[in-house]
Design a protein around this motif. Structure first.
Motif, short mmCIF file in Angstrom:
data_model
loop_
_atom_site.label_atom_id
_atom_site.label_comp_id
_atom_site.label_asym_id
_atom_site.label_seq_id
_atom_site.Cartn_x
_atom_site.Cartn_y
_atom_site.Cartn_z
N ALA A 277 49.69 68.14 50.04
CA ALA A 277 48.86 68.79 51.05
C ALA A 277 48.54 70.22 50.66
CB ALA A 277 49.56 68.74 52.40
N VAL A 278 49.55 70.94 50.13
CA VAL A 278 49.35 72.33 49.73
C VAL A 278 48.34 72.44 48.60
CG1 VAL A 278 50.50 74.26 48.55
CG2 VAL A 278 51.57 73.20 50.55
N GLU A 279 48.45 71.57 47.62
CA GLU A 279 47.60 71.66 46.43
C GLU A 279 46.21 71.06 46.64
OE1 GLU A 279 49.83 69.95 43.22
OE2 GLU A 279 51.32 71.58 43.20
N ASN A 280 46.01 70.39 47.77
CA ASN A 280 44.70 69.82 48.11
C ASN A 280 44.35 70.27 49.53
OD1 ASN A 280 44.17 67.64 45.79
ND2 ASN A 280 46.33 67.53 46.37
N PRO A 281 43.98 71.54 49.70
CA PRO A 281 43.86 72.11 51.05
C PRO A 281 42.71 71.55 51.86
CG PRO A 281 43.09 73.66 49.39
CD PRO A 281 43.72 72.53 48.65
N ALA A 282 42.85 71.66 53.18
CA ALA A 282 41.78 71.32 54.10
C ALA A 282 40.62 72.28 53.90
CB ALA A 282 42.29 71.38 55.54
N GLU A 283 39.44 71.85 54.31
CA GLU A 283 38.25 72.70 54.22
C GLU A 283 38.28 73.75 55.33
OE1 GLU A 283 36.04 72.54 51.81
OE2 GLU A 283 37.05 70.80 50.88
N GLN A 284 37.49 74.79 55.17
CA GLN A 284 37.38 75.80 56.22
C GLN A 284 36.87 75.15 57.50
OE1 GLN A 284 34.49 78.92 55.57
NE2 GLN A 284 35.71 80.39 56.73
N GLY A 285 37.58 75.39 58.61
CA GLY A 285 37.20 74.81 59.88
C GLY A 285 37.65 73.38 60.08
N GLU A 286 38.40 72.83 59.13
CA GLU A 286 38.82 71.42 59.22
C GLU A 286 40.23 71.31 59.78
OE1 GLU A 286 39.49 67.43 56.39
OE2 GLU A 286 39.21 69.41 55.47
N PHE A 287 40.38 70.46 60.78
CA PHE A 287 41.70 70.06 61.26
C PHE A 287 41.96 68.66 60.71
CE2 PHE A 287 44.52 68.06 64.45
CZ PHE A 287 45.58 68.94 64.40
N ARG A 288 42.73 68.61 59.63
CA ARG A 288 42.98 67.37 58.90
C ARG A 288 44.34 66.81 59.29
NH1 ARG A 288 43.40 67.71 52.40
NH2 ARG A 288 45.20 68.97 53.02
N VAL A 289 44.41 65.52 59.53
CA VAL A 289 45.66 64.90 59.96
C VAL A 289 46.05 63.80 58.98
CG1 VAL A 289 46.87 63.69 61.81
CG2 VAL A 289 45.09 65.36 62.37
N PHE A 290 47.31 63.85 58.52
CA PHE A 290 47.89 62.77 57.73
C PHE A 290 49.10 62.22 58.49
CE2 PHE A 290 46.44 65.20 53.75
CZ PHE A 290 45.26 64.48 53.67
N ASN A 291 49.23 60.91 58.55
CA ASN A 291 50.44 60.30 59.07
C ASN A 291 51.42 60.17 57.92
OD1 ASN A 291 49.33 60.09 61.62
ND2 ASN A 291 48.57 58.01 61.30
N GLN A 292 52.46 60.98 57.97
CA GLN A 292 53.40 61.12 56.86
C GLN A 292 54.58 60.17 57.04
OE1 GLN A 292 54.04 65.16 55.44
NE2 GLN A 292 56.21 64.75 55.22
N MET A 293 54.39 58.94 56.60
CA MET A 293 55.43 57.91 56.65
C MET A 293 55.11 56.90 55.56
SD MET A 293 54.22 55.58 59.88
CE MET A 293 54.79 54.07 59.08
N THR A 294 56.07 56.07 55.22
CA THR A 294 55.84 55.09 54.16
C THR A 294 56.06 53.65 54.61
OG1 THR A 294 58.11 55.41 53.37
CG2 THR A 294 56.38 56.72 52.30
N GLU A 295 56.91 53.44 55.63
CA GLU A 295 57.16 52.08 56.11
C GLU A 295 57.74 52.15 57.52
OE1 GLU A 295 59.90 50.18 53.39
OE2 GLU A 295 60.82 52.10 52.91
#
Length: 382
Positions: A277-295
């Motif tokens: 997430a840090v190395e692939n940042p959200a765009e300006q003005g973007e509220f980006r959501v990832f569901n951080q789970m694997t199973e």
């Protein structure tokens, strides 16, 4: 990249700081040491001994040659937050600095108020500090899958396309949290999304599942780098608790029928998700959501896996559920965003619960068996 980790002395904040430092980023950590204070309040301790922050930082510099700059202070102190951002000049901020336990938030009125004030106001102070010093800073905020609750429809990654009376719109996925802690995270998400719309902030909201495990590639290099291993009924996660109970010969305590299903992930995947997430940042003005789970697993299924892996007899006890939650429910979560960025998950079947048994066996004399039983109940007594 210059990265500031808030809550950098905590269970996940500390190994995240090490992981990012090991990958070449310039790190600072900020913490008010409240998590250590909760242990003193509750009369419990981490299963694995942990060093103070000063010793940890010095040990990492000794082993790696990398400097992690520590800041001691509180996000509720808005002037302090401004000073740190102006001095360190981060390009990304990873925000772990919140009271993170649902049971702690449900102890009584005072703990509910503390949790919401600490979490919501601290995040608001951070938002203002970023907007007023450098709105281009990318905020990576640790949310929780518990924000969603257990809806009877698929859980999307933060957003939902809705058609109503012939019109369609994209809106934040409806939330149905199950504790005052989870409610504080919902408030955070809405405040951060508002900041993106109004001020043009860059935000990635990581709705994280239940994390298990205690070791990462960096923490195993020296005992001074170890992170916490919580097992008590307030802060301990369910798989960690089951593993300890198996080693001690105690019954695995399943709340209710055990049909409650949740998302899970290995601690090594947590730190890697944050790096991505840090190395692939959200765009300006973007509220980006990832569901951080694997199973996903039900609580009863986790108990079965621990019992099958342990080389000895294991008893499972079903206790009255101290929480208010659905015993059986639909649970299907979309979680493709981080995989698309390159996450290669460690699945529970590959992690080998047996390795966790070894950690517990080495430290079993530090366990207080009474701390394993739930004492906090969601329903108030009349």
């Amino acid at each position: 990249m210059r990265v500031l980790v808030l809550g950098g002395d905590g269970y996940l904040g500390w190994p995240t700081a090490l992981h990012l430092s090991d990958r070449g980023h310039e790190l600072a950590v900020l913490d008010n040491l409240a998590r250590r204070g909760y242990d003193r309040e509750l009369g419990v301790q981490s299963l694995v001994p942990i060093e103070d922050l000063e010793t940890r930082v010095a040990a990492w510099q000794e082993l790696s040659g990398q400097v992690i700059t520590p800041y001691l202070g509180d996000l509720l102190d808005a002037d302090f937050v401004h000073r740190v951002l102006a001095e360190f000049r981060p390009e990304a901020i990873v925000h772990f600095a919140e009271q993170r336990a649902a049971p702690y938030s449900m102890i009584d009125r005072a703990h509910a108020v503390y949790t919401q004030q600490n979490n919501v106001i601290g995040t608001l102070n951070l938002m203002y500090a970023v907007a007023e010093t450098n709105p281009d800073v990318h905020i990576v905020k640790l949310g929780t899958m518990g924000e969603y609750g257990t809806p009877n429809i698929d859980i999307e990654e933060g957003w939902l396309e809705v058609t109503h009376n012939g019109r369609t719109d994209r809106m934040l996925y409806p939330k149905k949290p199950g504790s005052f802690y989870h409610l504080s995270k919902v408030h955070d998400s809405h405040n951060l999304e508002f900041g993106c719309r109004i001020w043009g902030l860059r935000v990635t909201d990581l709705n994280q599942g239940v994390v298990y495990g205690q070791q990462t590639e960096q923490t195993v290099q020296d005992p001074r780098l170890a992170t916490r291993f919580d097992y008590d009924a307030v802060f301990g996660t369910v798989l960690n608790r089951f593993v300890i109970q198996a080693v001690l010969g105690e019954p695995l305590t399943v709340y209710g029928s055990g049909g409650q299903t949740r998302g899970f992930l290995d601690i090594r995947d947590t730190v890697e998700c944050i790096r991505l997430a840090v190395e692939n940042p959200a765009e300006q003005g973007e509220f980006r959501v990832f569901n951080q789970m694997t199973e996903s697993y039900s609580v009863s299924r986790l108990a079965e896996l621990v019992a099958a892996a342990f080389p000895g007899p294991v008893q499972v006890d079903h206790l009255e559920n101290p929480r208010v939650e659905q015993a059986e429910h639909y649970y299907n979560v979309k979680h493709t965003g981080l995989v698309e960025l390159g996450l290669q998950p460690h699945l529970l079947s590959d992690t080998l619960i047996e390795s966790m048994f070894d950690i517990v066996a080495l430290n079993k004399d530090r366990v207080d068996p009474s701390a394993l039983l739930p004492t906090v109940r969601w329903k108030l007594k009349p």
